[in-house]
Design a protein around this motif. Sequence first.
Motif, PDB file in Angstrom:
ATOM      1  N   ALA A 114       0.835  -1.207   0.000  1.00 15.85           N
ATOM      2  CA  ALA A 114       0.000   0.000   0.000  1.00 15.85           C
ATOM      3  C   ALA A 114       0.865   1.250   0.000  1.00 15.85           C
ATOM      4  CB  ALA A 114      -0.923  -0.004   1.215  1.00 15.85           C
ATOM      5  N   SER A 115       1.966   1.216   0.737  1.00 13.67           N
ATOM      6  CA  SER A 115       2.866   2.364   0.788  1.00 13.67           C
ATOM      7  C   SER A 115       3.515   2.614  -0.568  1.00 13.67           C
ATOM      8  CB  SER A 115       3.953   2.137   1.848  1.00 13.67           C
ATOM      9  OG  SER A 115       4.794   3.262   1.968  1.00 13.67           O
ATOM     10  N   MET A 116       3.837   1.546  -1.284  1.00 13.32           N
ATOM     11  CA  MET A 116       4.427   1.699  -2.615  1.00 13.32           C
ATOM     12  C   MET A 116       3.433   2.353  -3.578  1.00 13.32           C
ATOM     13  SD  MET A 116       6.120  -1.211  -5.097  1.00 13.32           S
ATOM     14  CE  MET A 116       7.216  -1.734  -3.769  1.00 13.32           C
ATOM     15  N   PHE A 117       2.193   1.881  -3.561  1.00 11.14           N
ATOM     16  CA  PHE A 117       1.170   2.457  -4.434  1.00 11.14           C
ATOM     17  C   PHE A 117       0.882   3.898  -4.034  1.00 11.14           C
ATOM     18  CE2 PHE A 117      -3.485   2.487  -5.830  1.00 11.14           C
ATOM     19  CZ  PHE A 117      -3.155   2.840  -7.130  1.00 11.14           C
ATOM     20  N   ALA A 118       0.861   4.161  -2.725  1.00  6.56           N
ATOM     21  CA  ALA A 118       0.635   5.530  -2.236  1.00  6.56           C
ATOM     22  C   ALA A 118       1.739   6.457  -2.722  1.00  6.56           C
ATOM     23  CB  ALA A 118       0.567   5.535  -0.713  1.00  6.56           C
ATOM     24  N   GLY A 119       2.978   5.982  -2.718  1.00  5.08           N
ATOM     25  CA  GLY A 119       4.095   6.786  -3.207  1.00  5.08           C
ATOM     26  C   GLY A 119       3.942   7.122  -4.676  1.00  5.08           C
ATOM     27  N   PHE A 120       3.454   6.158  -5.466  1.00  2.00           N
ATOM     28  CA  PHE A 120       3.245   6.389  -6.896  1.00  2.00           C
ATOM     29  C   PHE A 120       2.207   7.482  -7.121  1.00  2.00           C
ATOM     30  CE2 PHE A 120       0.835   5.667 -10.772  1.00  2.00           C
ATOM     31  CZ  PHE A 120       1.827   5.534 -11.735  1.00  2.00           C
ATOM     32  N   VAL A 121       1.049   7.339  -6.472  1.00  2.00           N
ATOM     33  CA  VAL A 121      -0.039   8.303  -6.644  1.00  2.00           C
ATOM     34  C   VAL A 121       0.376   9.677  -6.136  1.00  2.00           C
ATOM     35  CG1 VAL A 121      -2.385   8.900  -5.923  1.00  2.00           C
ATOM     36  CG2 VAL A 121      -1.839   6.553  -6.572  1.00  2.00           C
ATOM     37  N   ASP A 122       1.019   9.711  -4.978  1.00  2.00           N
ATOM     38  CA  ASP A 122       1.408  10.986  -4.374  1.00  2.00           C
ATOM     39  C   ASP A 122       2.416  11.726  -5.237  1.00  2.00           C
ATOM     40  OD1 ASP A 122       0.717  12.363  -1.815  1.00  2.00           O
ATOM     41  OD2 ASP A 122       2.891  12.497  -1.666  1.00  2.00           O
ATOM     42  N   ALA A 123       3.310  10.971  -5.886  1.00  2.05           N
ATOM     43  CA  ALA A 123       4.319  11.604  -6.731  1.00  2.05           C
ATOM     44  C   ALA A 123       3.698  12.259  -7.952  1.00  2.05           C
ATOM     45  CB  ALA A 123       5.354  10.575  -7.179  1.00  2.05           C
ATOM     46  N   VAL A 124       2.630  11.685  -8.463  1.00  2.00           N
ATOM     47  CA  VAL A 124       1.999  12.227  -9.666  1.00  2.00           C
ATOM     48  C   VAL A 124       1.171  13.458  -9.349  1.00  2.00           C
ATOM     49  CG1 VAL A 124       0.445  11.756 -11.597  1.00  2.00           C
ATOM     50  CG2 VAL A 124       1.973   9.959 -10.764  1.00  2.00           C
TER      51      VAL A 124
END
Length: 252
Positions: free
Chosen positions: A9-19
């Motif tokens: 979940a943290s990995m996916f959150a990092g992806f979305v947050d970066a965009v």
Amino acid sequence: MEWIFVTLASMFAGFVDAVVGGGGLILVPALFGAFPAAPPATLLGTNKSAGVWGTLISARQYARRVDMRWAAIAPAAGAGFVASLLGAWAVTVVDPSMLRKALPIILIAVLAYTLYKKQLGQTHAPRYSGRTEAWVACAIGATIGFYDGFFGPGTGSFFVFLMVRWLGYDFLNASASAKILNIATNVAALILFTAKGHVWWHFAVPLAAANILGSMLGTWMALKKGSGFVRGMFIVVVAALILKTGYDAFLR
């Protein structure tokens, strides 16, 4: 299993947050779902301890490829830091329940405006320069910084929207600049959570590593695909925020 679940979940959150911001929309519910008996403040503090690193790496990547307007963004980040501390203090003395109910309505207005103005954020044409741009950026930093400390959901998306709408940035430049402001507000919140002992540091390290990986991928995608991709992600994230905050405010 909890470790694996929240790390992904943290990995996916990092992806979305970066965009486009909004990583907390993913990681916070994951933490609450995996550890329902844990104190909410501890889970929120752990979320901040992971997310701040992904945001930092993302900001560094953006700064290498995007012409950041530091004369405006740097003081805005300072204003956001101070305002976030004030917001975190205010939530200890003021009930945020009315804001909870107003938030979905505000987000609906943001989404409707973005969909209606199809060219919004497609062209990077800053409206201001010099001190005027710095003052407007500081107003954005202080307003959303206070909100982040006081309540929080959708902070990154609000930063992006206001930079597009008020400063005339395109979505890519707004997202890049928003990362700098978000670092400041997240660090302010993390300082308070740490001082009160509300961070699980044994979880923070693997979550931060996963968040950084997701953030690097998200930043690469945003830089490769450009403002159109960031705008599309913005619409998806704001729509998800409307559903989440609406459910929390009126149905839970």
